[in-house]
Design an enzyme around this catalytic site. Structure first.
Site, PDB file in Angstrom:
ATOM      1  N   CYS A 125     -12.384  14.190   1.205  1.00  0.00           N
ATOM      2  CA  CYS A 125     -12.916  13.926   2.527  1.00  0.00           C
ATOM      3  C   CYS A 125     -11.866  13.272   3.416  1.00  0.00           C
ATOM      4  CB  CYS A 125     -14.133  13.007   2.426  1.00  0.00           C
ATOM      5  SG  CYS A 125     -15.392  13.583   1.271  1.00  0.00           S
ATOM      6  N   ARG A 176     -16.998  15.129   5.418  1.00  0.00           N
ATOM      7  CA  ARG A 176     -17.288  15.427   4.019  1.00  0.00           C
ATOM      8  C   ARG A 176     -16.877  16.836   3.603  1.00  0.00           C
ATOM      9  NH1 ARG A 176     -23.168  15.756   0.907  1.00  0.00           N
ATOM     10  NH2 ARG A 176     -22.336  15.412  -1.206  1.00  0.00           N
ATOM     11  N   LEU A 177     -16.134  16.903   2.510  1.00  0.00           N
ATOM     12  CA  LEU A 177     -15.942  18.139   1.761  1.00  0.00           C
ATOM     13  C   LEU A 177     -16.751  17.950   0.485  1.00  0.00           C
ATOM     14  CD1 LEU A 177     -14.533  20.889   1.375  1.00  0.00           C
ATOM     15  CD2 LEU A 177     -12.650  19.681   0.280  1.00  0.00           C
ATOM     16  N   ILE A 181     -19.226  16.960  -5.417  1.00  0.00           N
ATOM     17  CA  ILE A 181     -20.193  16.498  -6.420  1.00  0.00           C
ATOM     18  C   ILE A 181     -21.448  16.024  -5.704  1.00  0.00           C
ATOM     19  CG2 ILE A 181     -20.647  14.745  -8.186  1.00  0.00           C
ATOM     20  CD1 ILE A 181     -17.698  14.838  -8.906  1.00  0.00           C
ATOM     21  N   GLY A 216     -12.003  11.034  -2.212  1.00  0.00           N
ATOM     22  CA  GLY A 216     -11.434  11.199  -3.539  1.00  0.00           C
ATOM     23  C   GLY A 216     -12.447  11.593  -4.581  1.00  0.00           C
ATOM     24  N   GLU A 217     -12.075  11.386  -5.841  1.00  0.00           N
ATOM     25  CA  GLU A 217     -12.948  11.668  -6.979  1.00  0.00           C
ATOM     26  C   GLU A 217     -12.730  10.594  -8.040  1.00  0.00           C
ATOM     27  OE1 GLU A 217     -15.146  13.976  -6.877  1.00  0.00           O
ATOM     28  OE2 GLU A 217     -14.390  15.251  -5.256  1.00  0.00           O
ATOM     29  N   ASP A 262     -20.372  10.360  -7.331  1.00  0.00           N
ATOM     30  CA  ASP A 262     -19.480   9.294  -7.769  1.00  0.00           C
ATOM     31  C   ASP A 262     -19.341   8.202  -6.712  1.00  0.00           C
ATOM     32  OD1 ASP A 262     -18.173  11.122  -6.126  1.00  0.00           O
ATOM     33  OD2 ASP A 262     -16.221  10.810  -7.060  1.00  0.00           O
ATOM     34  N   SER A 306      -3.603  21.169 -10.388  1.00  0.00           N
ATOM     35  CA  SER A 306      -2.166  21.439 -10.289  1.00  0.00           C
ATOM     36  C   SER A 306      -1.434  20.760 -11.436  1.00  0.00           C
ATOM     37  CB  SER A 306      -1.616  20.945  -8.951  1.00  0.00           C
ATOM     38  OG  SER A 306      -1.347  19.553  -8.997  1.00  0.00           O
TER      39      SER A 306
END
Length: 631
Positions: free
Chosen positions: A2, A50-51, A54, A77-78, A101, A364
């Site tokens: 995001c 927001r992207l 989850i 982030g994640e 999360d 990656s």
């Protein structure tokens, strides 16, 4: 993944205009095209783009608040171990309303405060407001995968945003250039995390947090984690290999959790191939992979990528692009905001663009070169250090310094005959020589380009000094340790992760780096140097550990990477651009440069009398960025 933004008044709780917060967030809409949110209270405002990755429902929307509205967070982030942390919090009585999360941060803060960061395994940058403590908490992940900028404004506000363009959207922000950041950029190829081209802007360093409390001055950031190269692992080689594979497998598996389509970049090199091998073990379905190739054989790696795709039966896609894909220059300038000289960003943008056509998340292989000593410069530096150790410092300086000054400069010659730089490096201490090896232009080259006024304005500031200081203070045992530690502090967040974040986010793609799992990097830092480099092979133990998984022609072929032929461009298609740099009104208007020196640089390069392609590329990127930022 995001984009975040916000405003906080630390001195007095002035009202916050939601429209200003929204404008700052919307300037980063590419980071989060799925939804937008703004929350404000007296003295604070948080914005979010927001992207959704989850919990795609509204329950995962941001900014996210606790039911009592005492805590609010905007997060980018994640957290890969969020389910584990959530279970610990639930055992303590926390009640969750979502499956995201993000909510772990709210309950984690309430339970542990700043110390919750040590429990998180992930990539993140977030802002958390605590109404009871009247504080704003800004934090960034261990390696700086996700960016966070902040600045203090004339009305007393502290503003923050994922990208510089978010700060610039605030109407009170005043734009002025900082020439010291130009010195840093020309020396290193990027503007590092402790600098900004825009005066007054700060970047929260990797592995740091900033706790701002109302009624108190804005403090300095606090480091909450650091890599440690001072310890050494013991045990049999096969046991260390097994531990390495187990840690890689766990890191990859944790990064495959997503509620959207997921795939991987596959270059055909060791690192991305190892990630795909681990993904294939974990996934019930065919792994989606993508590669880009070049229409010149010297630059193309797609045959190796196909070999890996066939071996693991991936759903593979590839696209061929011309190596003269410089039409992306302005796109990249817009994505990075500050000048960025790593020309492989063009290829990285193209592979992100291809991946986004089919997936929302891509894994990656970034980070392995820094963690396991994969760059060729590590091998050369380690060899130079062995030679330095043979002579006392004074004698070494006299012998190699004299030879280096006498040896002709021959950038055009094959590598074995380009000894001048090596001889001069041997005359210096390693902490002075390595920064020049990892940099782009030398201090002497830069001084020839600057005006007399600019040199005085620098007042002795040099881009390389931060590297020298870091290497001297590194928690390390030997020279290789110190070089890798310095790269983790500077090169990794400033170049590699900056490149991946900006190019992936420009197309609304989330990139994840499993080989930068902090537990894996902490393990790699304990490996003896002989297991990192052996027989001229970097990443030696990683390659040995992957022999059961990957073919030898992939494991032990020469490292290629994304090659962008900028030197050829400035002698052909971009020759006019190079020539125009010497009379650029943007560069001339700064008063920083000797434009006659730039013009000679371009002419000598075009005529083949010297090799200045990378420097010309830097000057072109700088010119475009200055024009975009300051008009």
């Amino acid at each position: 993944m995001c984009g975040i933004a916000g405003i906080y008044y630390p001195r007095s709780p002035k009202p916050v205009d939601p429209a200003r917060v929204a404008a700052m967030a919307d300037a980063q809409a590419h980071r989060g095209p799925d939804a937008a949110g703004v929350w404000t209270a007296q003295g604070v405002g948080l914005g979010h783009r927001r992207l959704a990755i989850i919990d795609l429902t509204e329950a995962g929307a941001q900014p996210m608040l606790t039911p009592d509205e005492q805590l609010a967070v905007s997060y980018n982030g994640e957290i890969y171990n969020f389910q584990e942390v959530r279970a610990e919090l639930e055992a303590m009585g926390a009640q969750f309303r979502s499956n995201s999360d993000t909510e772990v941060l709210l309950h984690g803060w309430r339970a542990w405060g700043p110390s919750m960061l040590s429990r998180l395994n992930g990539m993140f940058a977030f802002a958390l407001y605590d109404a009871e403590r009247r504080s704003l908490f800004l934090a960034r992940d261990r390696f700086g995968v996700k960016p966070l900028h902040y600045a203090e404004l004339s009305d007393g506000a502290v503003t923050f945003a994922s990208e510089l363009k978010g700060l610039l959207a605030h109407p009170l922000f005043r734009r002025a250039a900082d020439f010291r950041a130009v010195e840093d950029f020309l020396g290193l190829g990027y503007v590092p995390d402790d600098a900004s081209l825009v005066a007054g802007v700060k970047k929260l360093p990797a592995a740091h947090f900033l706790l701002i409390e109302r009624g108190k001055p804005v403090p300095q950031p606090v480091r909450w984690w650091d890599a440690d190269f001072s310890r050494r692992a013991t045990g049999k080689l096969r046991d260390l290999e097994a531990e390495l594979v187990a840690r890689m497998r766990a890191a990859v598996a944790s990064r495959m959790i997503a509620d959207v389509p997921l795939g991987a970049f596959l270059s055909g090199g060791v690192d991305s191939s190892a990630v795909v091998a681990m993904m294939a073990e974990t996934s019930k379905n065919a792994v989606k992979t993508c590669s880009i190739g070049f229409d010149e054989a010297d630059h193309d790696e797609t045959s190796y990528a196909r070999l890996i795709a066939q071996r693991f039966a991936t759903e593979h896609r590839e696209r061929t692009v011309a190596p003269d894909d410089f039409a992306l220059i302005d796109t990249l300038v817009g994505a990075f905001d500050e000048p960025f000289a790593d020309a492989s960003a063009l290829a990285t943008y193209r592979v992100c663009e291809l991946a986004r056509e089919h997936v929302t998340v891509a894994l990656s292989g970034d980070g392995a070169d820094e963690a396991f000593a994969g760059y060729r410069r590590y091998k050369f530096f380690a060899a130079e250090e062995r030679v330095r150790g043979l002579l006392p410092q004074g004698l070494r300086g006299a012998v190699f310094g004299t030879l280096g000054r006498l040896y002709p400069k021959a950038d055009w010659a094959p590598r074995p005959f380009r000894a001048k730089t090596t001889l001069l490096a041997l005359a210096e201490g390693g902490e002075f020589a390595y920064p020049k090896a990892v940099g782009v232009t030398t201090p002497e080259q830069r001084m020839r380009l600057y005006s007399a006024d600019a040199v005085r304005a620098l007042d002795g500031h040099r881009a390389e000094r931060r590297y020298t200081d870091t290497m001297r203070q590194a928690p390390a045992r030997d020279a290789l340790d110190r070089a890798q530690y310095a790269d983790l502090q500077h090169w990794l967040p400033g170049d590699i992760l900056n490149k991946v974040d900006r190019t992936s986010m420009a197309v609304s793609l989330e990139a994840r780096e499993p080989l930068l799992d902090y537990k894996l990097v902490e393990f790699a830092a304990t490996l003896p140097p002989s297991l990192r480099i052996r027989g001229g092979q970097g990443k030696w133990i990683l390659k040995k550990a992957m022999e059961p998984y990957l073919p030898r022609e992939v494991l032990y072929r020469p490292k290629m990477g994304f090659v962008t032929p900028v030197s050829a461009w400035f002698r052909k298609a971009l020759a006019g651009e190079a020539e125009a740099l010497g009379r650029s009104p943007v560069l001339t208007g700064t008063g920083w440069f000797d434009t006659a020196a730039i013009a000679k640089l371009a002419e000598d390069h075009r005529a083949g009398r010297a090799e200045h392609g990378r420097t010309l590329w830097q000057l072109l990127m700088l010119e475009r960025s200055l024009a975009r930022l300051f008009g």
